[in-house]
Design a protein around this motif. Sequence first.
Motif, PDB file in Angstrom:
ATOM      1  N   MET A   1      38.202  45.334  31.422  1.00 38.13           N
ATOM      2  CA  MET A   1      37.588  44.682  32.984  1.00 38.13           C
ATOM      3  C   MET A   1      37.712  45.134  34.479  1.00 38.13           C
ATOM      4  O   MET A   1      38.256  45.675  34.079  1.00 38.13           O
ATOM      5  CB  MET A   1      38.498  42.821  32.585  1.00 38.13           C
ATOM      6  N   LEU A   2      36.382  45.238  34.410  1.00 36.03           N
ATOM      7  CA  LEU A   2      36.170  45.381  36.170  1.00 36.03           C
ATOM      8  C   LEU A   2      36.146  44.845  37.157  1.00 36.03           C
ATOM      9  O   LEU A   2      36.156  43.328  36.767  1.00 36.03           O
ATOM     10  CB  LEU A   2      34.450  46.265  35.810  1.00 36.03           C
ATOM     11  N   LEU A   3      36.790  44.962  37.898  1.00 39.29           N
ATOM     12  CA  LEU A   3      37.430  44.295  39.342  1.00 39.29           C
ATOM     13  C   LEU A   3      37.214  44.493  40.374  1.00 39.29           C
ATOM     14  O   LEU A   3      37.346  45.708  40.082  1.00 39.29           O
ATOM     15  CB  LEU A   3      38.265  43.713  39.025  1.00 39.29           C
ATOM     16  N   ARG A   4      36.476  44.077  40.919  1.00 37.59           N
ATOM     17  CA  ARG A   4      35.987  44.725  42.287  1.00 37.59           C
ATOM     18  C   ARG A   4      36.384  44.000  43.632  1.00 37.59           C
ATOM     19  O   ARG A   4      36.598  42.738  43.461  1.00 37.59           O
ATOM     20  CB  ARG A   4      34.448  44.033  42.885  1.00 37.59           C
ATOM     21  N   ILE A   5      37.870  44.205  44.778  1.00 37.94           N
ATOM     22  CA  ILE A   5      38.388  43.663  45.334  1.00 37.94           C
ATOM     23  C   ILE A   5      37.428  43.760  46.978  1.00 37.94           C
ATOM     24  O   ILE A   5      36.751  45.016  46.839  1.00 37.94           O
ATOM     25  CB  ILE A   5      40.008  44.186  45.116  1.00 37.94           C
ATOM     26  N   VAL A  35      40.497  47.617  34.611  1.00 36.24           N
ATOM     27  CA  VAL A  35      41.791  47.443  33.568  1.00 36.24           C
ATOM     28  C   VAL A  35      41.626  46.551  32.396  1.00 36.24           C
ATOM     29  O   VAL A  35      41.120  46.051  32.117  1.00 36.24           O
ATOM     30  CB  VAL A  35      42.793  45.652  34.533  1.00 36.24           C
ATOM     31  N   SER A  36      43.325  47.260  31.582  1.00 34.54           N
ATOM     32  CA  SER A  36      42.539  47.133  30.475  1.00 34.54           C
ATOM     33  C   SER A  36      44.624  47.193  29.683  1.00 34.54           C
ATOM     34  O   SER A  36      45.333  47.575  30.416  1.00 34.54           O
ATOM     35  CB  SER A  36      42.387  48.197  29.462  1.00 34.54           C
ATOM     36  N   PRO A  43      40.230  41.462  21.978  1.00 32.86           N
ATOM     37  CA  PRO A  43      39.096  41.225  23.360  1.00 32.86           C
ATOM     38  C   PRO A  43      39.930  40.320  23.939  1.00 32.86           C
ATOM     39  O   PRO A  43      39.991  40.138  25.315  1.00 32.86           O
ATOM     40  CB  PRO A  43      38.009  41.019  23.495  1.00 32.86           C
ATOM     41  N   GLU A  44      39.575  39.521  23.045  1.00 29.68           N
ATOM     42  CA  GLU A  44      39.811  37.427  24.038  1.00 29.68           C
ATOM     43  C   GLU A  44      40.852  37.621  24.961  1.00 29.68           C
ATOM     44  O   GLU A  44      41.528  37.048  26.076  1.00 29.68           O
ATOM     45  CB  GLU A  44      39.391  36.248  22.883  1.00 29.68           C
ATOM     46  N   LEU A  45      42.228  37.831  24.389  1.00 23.56           N
ATOM     47  CA  LEU A  45      43.636  37.828  23.892  1.00 23.56           C
ATOM     48  C   LEU A  45      43.666  38.352  25.603  1.00 23.56           C
ATOM     49  O   LEU A  45      44.532  38.713  25.753  1.00 23.56           O
ATOM     50  CB  LEU A  45      44.994  38.461  23.297  1.00 23.56           C
ATOM     51  N   GLU A  46      43.162  39.892  25.293  1.00 29.71           N
ATOM     52  CA  GLU A  46      43.243  41.113  26.747  1.00 29.71           C
ATOM     53  C   GLU A  46      42.540  40.372  28.214  1.00 29.71           C
ATOM     54  O   GLU A  46      43.215  40.642  28.772  1.00 29.71           O
ATOM     55  CB  GLU A  46      42.548  42.219  26.561  1.00 29.71           C
ATOM     56  N   LEU A  47      41.729  39.845  27.686  1.00 26.74           N
ATOM     57  CA  LEU A  47      41.282  39.312  29.013  1.00 26.74           C
ATOM     58  C   LEU A  47      41.294  38.254  29.340  1.00 26.74           C
ATOM     59  O   LEU A  47      42.007  37.988  30.986  1.00 26.74           O
ATOM     60  CB  LEU A  47      39.309  38.716  28.516  1.00 26.74           C
ATOM     61  N   GLU A  48      42.729  37.549  28.486  1.00 24.97           N
ATOM     62  CA  GLU A  48      43.056  36.512  29.067  1.00 24.97           C
ATOM     63  C   GLU A  48      44.174  36.644  29.891  1.00 24.97           C
ATOM     64  O   GLU A  48      45.256  35.897  31.039  1.00 24.97           O
ATOM     65  CB  GLU A  48      43.668  35.370  27.840  1.00 24.97           C
ATOM     66  N   GLU A  49      45.451  37.706  29.165  1.00 21.94           N
ATOM     67  CA  GLU A  49      46.367  38.611  29.814  1.00 21.94           C
ATOM     68  C   GLU A  49      45.370  38.939  30.951  1.00 21.94           C
ATOM     69  O   GLU A  49      46.489  38.653  32.312  1.00 21.94           O
ATOM     70  CB  GLU A  49      47.114  39.601  28.975  1.00 21.94           C
ATOM     71  N   VAL A  69      33.345  42.146  38.162  1.00 17.08           N
ATOM     72  CA  VAL A  69      32.627  42.771  37.415  1.00 17.08           C
ATOM     73  C   VAL A  69      31.807  42.525  36.146  1.00 17.08           C
ATOM     74  O   VAL A  69      30.459  42.893  35.828  1.00 17.08           O
ATOM     75  CB  VAL A  69      32.463  44.268  37.974  1.00 17.08           C
ATOM     76  N   ARG A  70      32.605  42.818  34.449  1.00 17.52           N
ATOM     77  CA  ARG A  70      32.612  42.392  33.400  1.00 17.52           C
ATOM     78  C   ARG A  70      33.667  42.383  32.591  1.00 17.52           C
ATOM     79  O   ARG A  70      34.921  42.666  33.332  1.00 17.52           O
ATOM     80  CB  ARG A  70      31.511  43.309  32.884  1.00 17.52           C
TER      81      ARG A  70
END
Length: 70
Positions: A1-5, A35-36, A43-49, A69-70
């Motif tokens: 997942m991409l994150l922008r701060i 972040v991964s 993938p669903e559990l990864e996103l939840e975590e 971002v995604r």
Amino acid sequence: MLLRISDAILLDDLCAHFLRSGFEVEEAGGTTIGVSDRDDPSPELELEEIELHLRAWQASHPGVKVERVR
């Protein structure tokens, strides 16, 4: 997942938070990180975590916006 701060000063702190929690973090340019968690079985559990750990970090940094971002 991409994150922008929203606050570049806190980028290293956000990275450290995820690294301490066992995630893989990579710079994606500017104030964006990837972040991964390769240990999650889906993938669903990864996103939840990731979301769970992001909410915990944001609770201790009120007012800082983090865009998914995604």
